[in-house]
Design a protein around this motif. Structure first.
Motif, PDB file in Angstrom:
ATOM      1  N   GLY A   1      12.213  55.828 -38.139  1.00  0.00           N
ATOM      2  CA  GLY A   1      11.111  56.740 -38.445  1.00  0.00           C
ATOM      3  C   GLY A   1      11.464  57.610 -39.625  1.00  0.00           C
ATOM      4  O   GLY A   1      12.323  57.240 -40.443  1.00  0.00           O
ATOM      5  N   LEU A   2      10.833  58.759 -39.707  1.00  0.00           N
ATOM      6  CA  LEU A   2      11.099  59.700 -40.793  1.00  0.00           C
ATOM      7  C   LEU A   2      12.486  60.305 -40.611  1.00  0.00           C
ATOM      8  O   LEU A   2      12.747  61.024 -39.653  1.00  0.00           O
ATOM      9  N   LEU A   3      13.372  59.981 -41.527  1.00  0.00           N
ATOM     10  CA  LEU A   3      14.747  60.469 -41.420  1.00  0.00           C
ATOM     11  C   LEU A   3      14.867  61.842 -42.069  1.00  0.00           C
ATOM     12  O   LEU A   3      14.043  62.211 -42.908  1.00  0.00           O
TER      13      LEU A   3
ATOM     14  N   ALA B   1      16.081  64.428 -44.727  1.00  0.00           N
ATOM     15  CA  ALA B   1      16.216  64.183 -46.165  1.00  0.00           C
ATOM     16  C   ALA B   1      17.656  63.816 -46.519  1.00  0.00           C
ATOM     17  O   ALA B   1      17.909  62.912 -47.312  1.00  0.00           O
TER      18      ALA B   1
ATOM     19  N   PHE C   1      18.377  60.245 -45.421  1.00  0.00           N
ATOM     20  CA  PHE C   1      17.600  59.296 -46.206  1.00  0.00           C
ATOM     21  C   PHE C   1      18.155  59.174 -47.626  1.00  0.00           C
ATOM     22  O   PHE C   1      18.382  58.074 -48.131  1.00  0.00           O
ATOM     23  N   LEU C   2      18.397  60.317 -48.264  1.00  0.00           N
ATOM     24  CA  LEU C   2      18.869  60.296 -49.652  1.00  0.00           C
ATOM     25  C   LEU C   2      20.262  59.682 -49.751  1.00  0.00           C
ATOM     26  O   LEU C   2      20.566  58.971 -50.707  1.00  0.00           O
TER      27      LEU C   2
ATOM     28  N   THR D   1      11.208  51.903 -42.680  1.00  0.00           N
ATOM     29  CA  THR D   1      10.591  51.778 -41.362  1.00  0.00           C
ATOM     30  C   THR D   1      10.006  50.374 -41.230  1.00  0.00           C
ATOM     31  O   THR D   1       9.781  49.679 -42.224  1.00  0.00           O
TER      32      THR D   1
ATOM     33  N   PRO E   1       5.874  57.844 -42.879  1.00  0.00           N
ATOM     34  CA  PRO E   1       6.112  56.560 -43.547  1.00  0.00           C
ATOM     35  C   PRO E   1       5.940  55.423 -42.545  1.00  0.00           C
ATOM     36  O   PRO E   1       6.264  55.581 -41.372  1.00  0.00           O
TER      37      PRO E   1
ATOM     38  N   GLU F   1       6.276  51.611 -47.186  1.00  0.00           N
ATOM     39  CA  GLU F   1       7.561  51.201 -47.775  1.00  0.00           C
ATOM     40  C   GLU F   1       7.382  49.954 -48.642  1.00  0.00           C
ATOM     41  O   GLU F   1       7.889  49.874 -49.759  1.00  0.00           O
TER      42      GLU F   1
ATOM     43  N   SER G   1      15.076  66.696 -52.603  1.00  0.00           N
ATOM     44  CA  SER G   1      13.912  66.169 -51.880  1.00  0.00           C
ATOM     45  C   SER G   1      12.631  66.428 -52.648  1.00  0.00           C
ATOM     46  O   SER G   1      11.734  65.591 -52.677  1.00  0.00           O
TER      47      SER G   1
ATOM     48  N   GLU H   1       7.873  59.511 -54.872  1.00  0.00           N
ATOM     49  CA  GLU H   1       6.695  59.453 -54.004  1.00  0.00           C
ATOM     50  C   GLU H   1       5.367  59.661 -54.744  1.00  0.00           C
ATOM     51  O   GLU H   1       4.395  58.959 -54.472  1.00  0.00           O
TER      52      GLU H   1
END
Ligand code: HBI
Ligand code: FE
Length: 438
Positions: free
Chosen positions: A258-260, A262, A265-266, A277, A292, A297, A333, A341
């Motif tokens: 899912g949404l990790l 920041a 994710f980075l 995802t 997301p 993605e 971010s 994004e």
């Protein structure tokens, strides 16, 4: 606070630390080690020692460090201002308890002979050693989720009242949580409904891409279609896309639940790994998702990750995030948000979209290139502090001159960050090497 004040109020501080250029922020005086005697975590300690009788004490110092289970990470010697004496900077990795025993031992000095720790208290313990992934396999520990917009928790989520959807999400999340470095990327047999959701979004975008997407996106989008990885009637499998990226830029995918956060994710971007995802948004809300999903993605991010210049830019954001402070992560971010994004770029006299949030949602794509929003030139120092929200279309977009230009500007900005070390990715070993610049 107190320790720092004392360090900065003493004159000739440079001399005290043997001219090794340790900065105030990196220095915590020795007694702070005693504050947390039970902490078993490994710290990096930098000690400056003065050897009074040439280098003869050096082997004994190293042996002593070894006896206290310390690992020498760095050693540097230089002649001190007094003839025949040497100043030695030794950095060791060890836990606090052993470190304080070692320091006590070194302070006594006699057991080693001909050695002083540079005055009382002048043992500098650098506290700049936050954990971050050093090898691609460490990303197994970088899968912390943000609790935001989950269908189980958020009543406004389109899947909140749909038991079947929630069970499906749970199943796909578990596949991601079970994934470990080196595993083959698992295939998800998508349902008819999921394929239908994909098809609706895909078909709205196919017609817009040639006109509104930057050429790098368009080229790779077409390639993905030619190679039959992108088709309108079924959701592409991550493994096929990962293989496509691998041969174009070396990027690969790993499933994310899912949404990790920041930071997590980075950090993966530093290894040219994109955490993707694998679930699909709810069919009742195909053109907008607050979180997301695989459609975002795949349609948003994948075409550009196959472009060498963009891939490099993405990786550099990732590298800059390793060991960064929370404030810096926030800035990175924000930069990621307004570039990867929601970024726009110049193409001759035209402005085109390259941001994944735009290229996976036709509503905002049209909005961003219409005249009801503001365009500003991408400039890392101002873009990094621009507030944003993720509930509605953006009122402001940042326009890059090109990926190369964005990268140049980004590099110059990263150089102003406070991190006391540099990082370099070694693709042969999938390792991040840390170069101490102290
Ligand atoms: N997590 N899975 C996933 N996918 C993203 O695109 C993503 C994320 N976490 C944070 C994030 N993107 C960005 O908005 C930045 O905060 C880095
Ligand atoms: Fe995204």
């Amino acid at each position: 606070g107190e320790a720092k004040a004392e360090a900065s109020s003493s004159d000739g501080e440079e001399k005290e630390y043997g001219d090794f250029g340790l900065t105030e922020e990196e220095i915590v005086l020795a007694r702070s080690i005693a504050e947390n005697p039970d902490d078993q975590s490994i710290q990096t300690a930098a000690m400056v020692l003065r050897l009074r009788e040439g280098m003869t004490a050096l082997p004994r110092i190293l042996k002593t460090i070894e006896n206290f289970k310390g690992q020498v990470a760095h050693i540097e010697t230089r002649p001190s201002k007094k003839d025949g004496q040497f100043d030695v900077l030794v950095k060791v990795n060890m836990n606090r308890q052993n470190l304080s025993s070692l320091i006590r031992n070194l302070r006594q000095g006699s057991s080693l002979g001909g050695l002083t720790l540079l005055a009382e208290n002048n043992i500098a313990v650098t506290v700049k050693d936050p954990w971050f992934p050093r090898h691609a396999s460490d990303l197994d520990n970088c899968n912390h989720l943000m609790t935001k917009y989950e269908p189980d928790l958020d009543m406004s989520h389109p899947g909140f009242a749909d038991k079947e959807y929630r069970a499906r999400r749970k199943f796909i999340a578990e596949v991601a949580f079970a994934y470990r470095y080196g595993d083959p990327i698992p295939n998800i047999p998508y349902t008819e409904t999921e394929n239908e959701t994909w098809k609706r979004v895909f078909n709205t975008l196919v017609d817009l891409v040639p006109k509104y997407a930057c050429k790098e996106y368009y080229t790779n989008f077409e390639k993905l279609r030619e190679e039959k990885i992108f088709k309108s009637d079924c959701v592409p499998q991550l493994v096929e896309v990962s293989n496509f990226l691998k041969k174009n830029t070396g990027f690969t995918l790993r499933p994310a639940a899912g949404l990790l956060t920041a930071r997590d994710f980075l950090s993966s971007l530093a290894f040219r790994i994109f955490q993707s995802t694998q679930y699909i948004r709810h069919i009742n809300s195909p053109y907008h998702t607050p979180e997301p999903d695989a459609i975002h993605e795949l349609l948003g991010h994948m075409p550009l990750l196959a472009d060498p210049s963009f891939a490099q830019f993405s990786q550099e954001i990732g590298l800059a995030s390793l060991g960064a402070s929370d404030e810096e992560i926030e800035k990175l971010s924000t930069i990621y948000w307004f570039t990867v994004e929601f970024g726009l770029c110049k193409e001759g006299s035209d402005t085109k979209a390259y941001g994944a949030g735009l290229l996976s949602a036709y509503g905002e794509l049209l909005h961003s290139l219409g005249d009801t929003c503001e365009h500003r030139p991408f400039e890392p120092s101002t873009t990094a502090v621009q507030p944003y929200q993720d509930q509605d279309y953006q009122p402001i977009y940042y326009v890059a001159n090109s990926f190369e230009d964005a990268k140049e500007k980004f590099r110059r900005w990263v150089a102003t960050m406070s991190r006391p070390f540099e990082v370099r990715f070694n693709p042969h070993t999938e390792t991040v090497e840390v170069l101490d610049s102290v």
